[in-house]
Design a protein around this motif. Structure first.
Motif, PDB file in Angstrom:
ATOM      1  N   LEU A 113     -18.219  48.896 -38.909  1.00 48.17           N
ATOM      2  CA  LEU A 113     -20.023  48.456 -38.371  1.00 48.17           C
ATOM      3  C   LEU A 113     -19.994  46.779 -38.503  1.00 48.17           C
ATOM      4  O   LEU A 113     -21.032  46.185 -37.816  1.00 48.17           O
ATOM      5  N   LEU A 114     -18.798  46.303 -38.395  1.00 46.71           N
ATOM      6  CA  LEU A 114     -18.694  44.845 -38.182  1.00 46.71           C
ATOM      7  C   LEU A 114     -18.615  44.195 -36.320  1.00 46.71           C
ATOM      8  O   LEU A 114     -18.138  44.421 -35.471  1.00 46.71           O
ATOM      9  N   ILE A 115     -19.673  43.169 -36.753  1.00 45.76           N
ATOM     10  CA  ILE A 115     -20.132  42.111 -34.579  1.00 45.76           C
ATOM     11  C   ILE A 115     -17.913  41.170 -35.356  1.00 45.76           C
ATOM     12  O   ILE A 115     -17.649  40.303 -35.168  1.00 45.76           O
TER      13      ILE A 115
ATOM     14  N   GLY B 275     -26.714  50.331 -40.888  1.00 40.68           N
ATOM     15  CA  GLY B 275     -26.152  50.566 -41.646  1.00 40.68           C
ATOM     16  C   GLY B 275     -25.506  48.956 -42.264  1.00 40.68           C
ATOM     17  O   GLY B 275     -24.090  49.226 -42.723  1.00 40.68           O
ATOM     18  N   HIS B 276     -26.242  47.897 -41.828  1.00 41.38           N
ATOM     19  CA  HIS B 276     -24.796  46.544 -41.720  1.00 41.38           C
ATOM     20  C   HIS B 276     -26.064  45.787 -41.998  1.00 41.38           C
ATOM     21  O   HIS B 276     -25.321  45.188 -43.501  1.00 41.38           O
ATOM     22  N   GLY B 277     -26.951  44.848 -41.298  1.00 46.58           N
ATOM     23  CA  GLY B 277     -27.875  44.150 -42.087  1.00 46.58           C
ATOM     24  C   GLY B 277     -28.685  44.109 -41.384  1.00 46.58           C
ATOM     25  O   GLY B 277     -29.177  44.857 -40.443  1.00 46.58           O
TER      26      GLY B 277
ATOM     27  N   LEU C 135     -15.374  36.483 -40.351  1.00 43.37           N
ATOM     28  CA  LEU C 135     -14.829  37.470 -39.098  1.00 43.37           C
ATOM     29  C   LEU C 135     -16.518  37.559 -37.914  1.00 43.37           C
ATOM     30  O   LEU C 135     -15.813  37.505 -36.817  1.00 43.37           O
ATOM     31  N   GLU C 136     -16.929  37.314 -38.206  1.00 47.13           N
ATOM     32  CA  GLU C 136     -18.455  37.603 -37.474  1.00 47.13           C
ATOM     33  C   GLU C 136     -18.617  36.592 -36.438  1.00 47.13           C
ATOM     34  O   GLU C 136     -19.855  36.558 -35.764  1.00 47.13           O
ATOM     35  N   ARG C 137     -18.358  35.879 -36.777  1.00 43.97           N
ATOM     36  CA  ARG C 137     -18.543  34.314 -36.087  1.00 43.97           C
ATOM     37  C   ARG C 137     -19.262  34.818 -34.406  1.00 43.97           C
ATOM     38  O   ARG C 137     -20.564  33.926 -33.798  1.00 43.97           O
TER      39      ARG C 137
ATOM     40  N   VAL D 283     -29.308  32.689 -38.033  1.00 45.21           N
ATOM     41  CA  VAL D 283     -29.023  33.529 -39.823  1.00 45.21           C
ATOM     42  C   VAL D 283     -28.142  35.097 -39.480  1.00 45.21           C
ATOM     43  O   VAL D 283     -28.948  35.745 -39.022  1.00 45.21           O
ATOM     44  N   HIS D 284     -26.746  34.772 -40.239  1.00 43.38           N
ATOM     45  CA  HIS D 284     -26.472  36.872 -39.704  1.00 43.38           C
ATOM     46  C   HIS D 284     -26.693  37.240 -41.711  1.00 43.38           C
ATOM     47  O   HIS D 284     -26.199  36.122 -43.061  1.00 43.38           O
ATOM     48  N   SER D 285     -27.757  37.963 -42.753  1.00 47.33           N
ATOM     49  CA  SER D 285     -27.626  38.638 -43.775  1.00 47.33           C
ATOM     50  C   SER D 285     -27.367  40.469 -43.966  1.00 47.33           C
ATOM     51  O   SER D 285     -27.516  40.909 -42.928  1.00 47.33           O
ATOM     52  N   HIS D 286     -27.108  40.596 -45.200  1.00 52.74           N
ATOM     53  CA  HIS D 286     -27.237  41.896 -45.562  1.00 52.74           C
ATOM     54  C   HIS D 286     -28.604  42.115 -46.223  1.00 52.74           C
ATOM     55  O   HIS D 286     -28.186  43.315 -47.600  1.00 52.74           O
ATOM     56  N   ALA D 287     -29.389  41.326 -46.268  1.00 51.71           N
ATOM     57  CA  ALA D 287     -30.068  41.311 -47.201  1.00 51.71           C
ATOM     58  C   ALA D 287     -30.358  43.010 -47.014  1.00 51.71           C
ATOM     59  O   ALA D 287     -31.244  44.050 -46.322  1.00 51.71           O
TER      60      ALA D 287
END
Ligand code: MN
Length: 250
Positions: A150-152, A175-177, A84-86, A103-107
């Motif tokens: 919160l999603l892109i 609130g996301h990553g 979804l967040e491409r 890199v996209h993370s929720h670390a």
């Protein structure tokens, strides 16, 4: 580069293989779990990028890597379901010609630094020199209102995130990553691993007293020194994902 030639195909295959390795390393290092994703700019077509289909990074194989236009549309008409967040990836590649990997993370260790308004994530350790003068924070409420998930979810939000990143190597997402970039896949993975470690160290330091951060000049010098050592980390992390040398992540 000649896209139709063998050289172009070889280079693309090498990038795909390295992207598969990046997926496995990020899982093994605890940066991603079921969620999060990593992409590479197409080595011969800067107006395209490579990203796995929607799946857990640890399970990605070369056949799962898809090719996208920068607007987030898959090249193949019959492509399987993408992340979804491409739009995070495409809009950063569009804005930052120097970026070759995202890199996209929720670390988890990074989340407090996107949420504590008074405290920035800053370089407190030489391994995190790339944090420079501190990580910018993306506030999605400024772009999607008070009730987003919160999603892109689209290009507009991806572009807003890319603007918040600016010239930095990382942008925290409240609130996301977080999203990290590099001039190579290896540099982006290195930054993702050490941003998470640096966040843990900074939080621990705040508990002990007032942190003494690297000066901007120290941060720059440390980042330059570490950029020459990235292959050493990559080789170790890759070996850890392949303990039997059989290419199968465990
Ligand atoms: Mn996300």
């Amino acid at each position: 580069m000649d896209q139709s030639g063998q050289g172009g195909r070889d280079q693309l295959a090498r990038t795909v293989d390295e992207l598969v390795d990046a997926n496995h390393i990020l899982f093994r290092r605890g940066v991603v779990d079921a969620f999060g994703h990593v992409s590479a700019r197409h080595p011969g077509r800067p107006d395209r990028f490579l990203l796995a289909r929607s799946m857990a990074p640890a399970l990605v194989r070369a056949a799962d890597i898809l090719e996208f236009y920068l607007d987030g549309g898959p090249i193949a008409a019959d492509a399987p379901r993408p992340y979804l967040e491409r739009f995070i990836h495409g809009e950063i590649y569009r804005l930052r010609a120097d970026v070759s990997a995202v890199v996209h993370s929720h670390a988890e260790a990074l989340i407090p630094f996107g949420a504590a308004a008074e405290t920035r994530l800053r370089p407190i350790w030489h391994m995190c020199g790339f944090l420079g003068e501190g990580a910018p924070v993306f506030e999605i409420r400024d772009h999607a209102g008070e009730a987003s998930d919160l999603l892109i979810r689209d290009r507009a939000l991806g572009a807003a995130l890319a603007r918040a990143l600016g010239a930095a190597g990382i942008v925290l997402m409240r609130g996301h990553g977080a999203t990290l970039v590099g001039s190579s896949l290896r540099q982006a993975v290195y930054r993702a691993v050490y941003a998470e470690a640096g966040a843990r160290i900074q939080a621990e330091t705040h508990r002990l007293g007032t942190p003494i951060f690297l000066t901007p000049a120290e941060a720059l010098a440390a980042a330059r020194a570490n950029d020459g050592q990235i292959d050493r980390a990559w080789d170790l992390w890759l070996a850890q994902t392949r303990p039997k040398g059989d290419g199968e992540p465990t």
